[in-house]
Motif scaffolding. Structure first.
Motif, short mmCIF file in Angstrom:
data_model
loop_
_atom_site.label_atom_id
_atom_site.label_comp_id
_atom_site.label_asym_id
_atom_site.label_seq_id
_atom_site.Cartn_x
_atom_site.Cartn_y
_atom_site.Cartn_z
N HIS A 270 -20.23 7.60 103.20
CA HIS A 270 -18.92 7.78 102.56
C HIS A 270 -18.27 6.40 102.35
CE1 HIS A 270 -15.05 9.39 101.63
NE2 HIS A 270 -15.23 10.57 102.20
N ASN A 271 -18.86 5.60 101.45
CA ASN A 271 -18.38 4.22 101.24
C ASN A 271 -16.98 4.17 100.64
OD1 ASN A 271 -20.97 3.04 101.87
ND2 ASN A 271 -21.68 3.63 99.83
N TYR A 272 -16.06 3.55 101.34
CA TYR A 272 -14.72 3.30 100.78
C TYR A 272 -14.72 1.86 100.25
CZ TYR A 272 -12.26 7.29 102.98
OH TYR A 272 -11.81 8.54 103.35
N PHE A 273 -15.06 1.68 98.97
CA PHE A 273 -15.09 0.32 98.43
C PHE A 273 -13.69 -0.13 98.04
CE2 PHE A 273 -19.53 1.69 97.27
CZ PHE A 273 -20.14 0.90 98.24
N ARG A 274 -13.33 -1.31 98.51
CA ARG A 274 -12.02 -1.89 98.18
C ARG A 274 -12.03 -2.37 96.73
NH1 ARG A 274 -7.53 -3.76 100.27
NH2 ARG A 274 -8.02 -3.03 102.36
N VAL A 275 -10.97 -2.05 95.98
CA VAL A 275 -10.83 -2.57 94.61
C VAL A 275 -9.45 -3.20 94.46
CG1 VAL A 275 -12.46 -0.97 93.50
CG2 VAL A 275 -10.08 -0.26 93.82
N SER A 276 -9.32 -4.09 93.49
CA SER A 276 -8.02 -4.73 93.28
C SER A 276 -7.00 -3.67 92.90
CB SER A 276 -8.12 -5.79 92.18
OG SER A 276 -8.60 -5.19 90.99
N ASP A 277 -7.43 -2.71 92.07
CA ASP A 277 -6.63 -1.55 91.70
C ASP A 277 -7.61 -0.54 91.10
OD1 ASP A 277 -3.56 -0.67 91.13
OD2 ASP A 277 -4.93 0.14 89.61
N VAL A 278 -7.38 0.73 91.40
CA VAL A 278 -8.35 1.73 90.93
C VAL A 278 -8.54 1.67 89.41
CG1 VAL A 278 -6.58 3.57 90.84
CG2 VAL A 278 -8.99 4.17 91.15
N SER A 279 -7.48 1.27 88.68
CA SER A 279 -7.57 1.22 87.21
C SER A 279 -8.55 0.14 86.75
CB SER A 279 -6.19 0.92 86.62
OG SER A 279 -5.77 -0.36 87.06
N GLN A 280 -8.89 -0.78 87.63
CA GLN A 280 -9.76 -1.90 87.25
C GLN A 280 -11.24 -1.63 87.49
OE1 GLN A 280 -8.46 -4.80 85.82
NE2 GLN A 280 -6.68 -3.44 85.76
N ALA A 281 -11.55 -0.47 88.11
CA ALA A 281 -12.94 -0.22 88.53
C ALA A 281 -13.71 0.58 87.48
CB ALA A 281 -12.92 0.55 89.84
#
Ligand SMILES: O=P(O)(O)OC[C@H]1O[C@@H](O)[C@H](O)[C@@H](O)[C@@H]1O
Length: 396
Positions: A270-281
């Motif tokens: 259940h990888n919780y990958f950190r993103v700068s903002d979900v809109s950027q992924a």
């Protein structure tokens, strides 16, 4: 023994074998040439990812896992390879160089360190100083909560500001393990018992090339309350191995049936990958896969060809994609960071989840995207048989 990943298009990669239950052989299709798969393929697939544990403090559990993973991936192994023959991977060139230059290996107690984390809970930290990477792993839930690269300047995983560290509830963030059930179900609470059980440290190792590893174990013999009724008529041994090397971070779960009757399970990282903002992924590799939309009455659909645009998240999203390629990728357009994920064919599926501000969801929802390699259809293991699922993660 050295074990190398091979490119997805090669015969070896298409020959993943599932040594359990009904699925005797799992044939994978070659990746399609899209932006996503090209990105994913660029550097992960030839990485030398697994090393044996010989010559360190033990290494038996790790050796077995390495051999099993090699079989699952259908890759080469060669117990007698010299350092000069390690070519073929991102890290292997450095590793070979280090060995040839006679650079001394670190002492395991200095680099795979048992310590305490929040509220005095037991942790293991893995320090791969040669590549400036570090990992923190809680033995409660076998939950990896942090992986930093570039000397700590990049954190790959999201850990919730409101995560609870009470050795009772699962830790929200990092990589919780879902087993023996993904999601809710009749037999077991959501996502099973691995993420809220206390695991034991089975092994800490430094590999001959300086890679660092830790193996945690959990078994029906532990008779934990957290198993609920599930283990009453089953006997099992689990090994979770975490390896940090030049190739990146590798996690794998081995499940062994030590009882007299078959049992079945579903599972996910259940990888919780950190993103700068979900809109950027954007997530790549899910084109033309069938999915079940958990937020839309489990409606079935097919993710069409997106011309390489990738999956973006613009609303609450909870989809289970089936028979995905072994290589997936996520790109963060704000910080221009590419995350590559390679998984064993024994984890044929993948879930994508973000609550997108839904009522009661984690306040940090904008900062993560869960991409979860999974076996979503039940896997059955016969007595004395075993299953192994693994993922290799790398960041640019
Ligand atoms: O809140 P939990 O139990 O940690 O689960 C979080 C999410 O985990 C995801 O894997 C599931 O697809 C979602 O349905 C679920 O909501």
């Amino acid at each position: 023994m050295a074990v190398a990943f091979v490119p997805s298009g090669s015969a070896g990669a298409r020959r993943g074998r599932v040594r359990c239950g009904n699925d005797a052989v799992c044939v994978r299709r070659a990746s399609r040439v899209t932006l996503g798969s090209r990105l994913a393929r660029r550097s992960v697939v030839t990485a030398l990812a697994l090393r044996d544990g010989d010559g360190d403090d033990g290494g038996d559990a790790y050796d077995d896992i390495a051999k099993s993973l090699a079989q699952e991936f259908g890759v080469q192994t060669d117990a007698d390879r010299g350092a000069g023959d390690l070519a073929g991977g991102v890290g292997s060139g450095y590793a070979a160089g280090a060995v040839l230059a006679g650079v001394p290996l670190p002492v395991v107690d200095d680099v795979v360190v048992v310590g305490t984390g929040k509220n005095g809970m037991q942790t293991v930290t893995l320090d791969h100083a040669a590549s400036s990477q570090k990992v923190t792993l809680y033995t409660f839930g076998a939950t990896l909560t942090s992986w930093t690269t570039r000397g700590g300047s990049v954190e790959v995983f999201f850990l919730s500001d409101v995560a609870v560290f009470d050795a009772q509830k699962p830790i929200r963030g990092g990589i919780p393990i879902c087993f023996p059930q993904f999601g809710p179900g009749p037999e077991m609470r959501q996502h099973g018992f691995c993420r809220d059980s206390q695991w034991k440290i089975k092994e800490r190792s430094v590999m001959p090339d300086g890679s660092v590893a830790c193996v945690l174990g959990l078994s029906s013999a532990d008779k934990l309350e957290s198993f609920g009724g599930w283990a009453d008529d089953k006997a099992f041994e689990l090994e979770y191995s975490v390896i940090l090397s030049y190739a990146g971070l590798e996690t794998s779960l081995r499940v062994r049936n030590t009882g007299a009757a078959p049992f079945s399970f579903t599972s996910a990282f259940h990888n919780y990958f950190r993103v700068s903002d979900v809109s950027q992924a954007r997530i790549y590799g899910l084109e033309n896969t069938s999915f079940v939309d958990k937020l839309n009455n489990n409606e079935e659909g097919v993710r069409g060809d997106d011309g390489g645009a990738g999956v973006s998240i613009e609303e609450p999203t909870d989809r289970m994609h089936f028979a995905t390629p072994d290589e997936l990728a996520m790109f963060d357009f704000q910080n221009l960071r590419l995350l590559k994920l390679k998984k064993t064919p024994t984890l044929p599926d993948a879930t994508v989840w973000n609550p997108y501000g839904a009522d009661g969801c984690d306040p940090g929802w904008r900062s993560f995207v869960c991409v979860e390699p999974a076996a979503l259809k039940p896997v059955t293991i016969e007595p004395a048989a075993e299953w192994l699922g693994g993922q290799l993660l790398a960041v640019d």
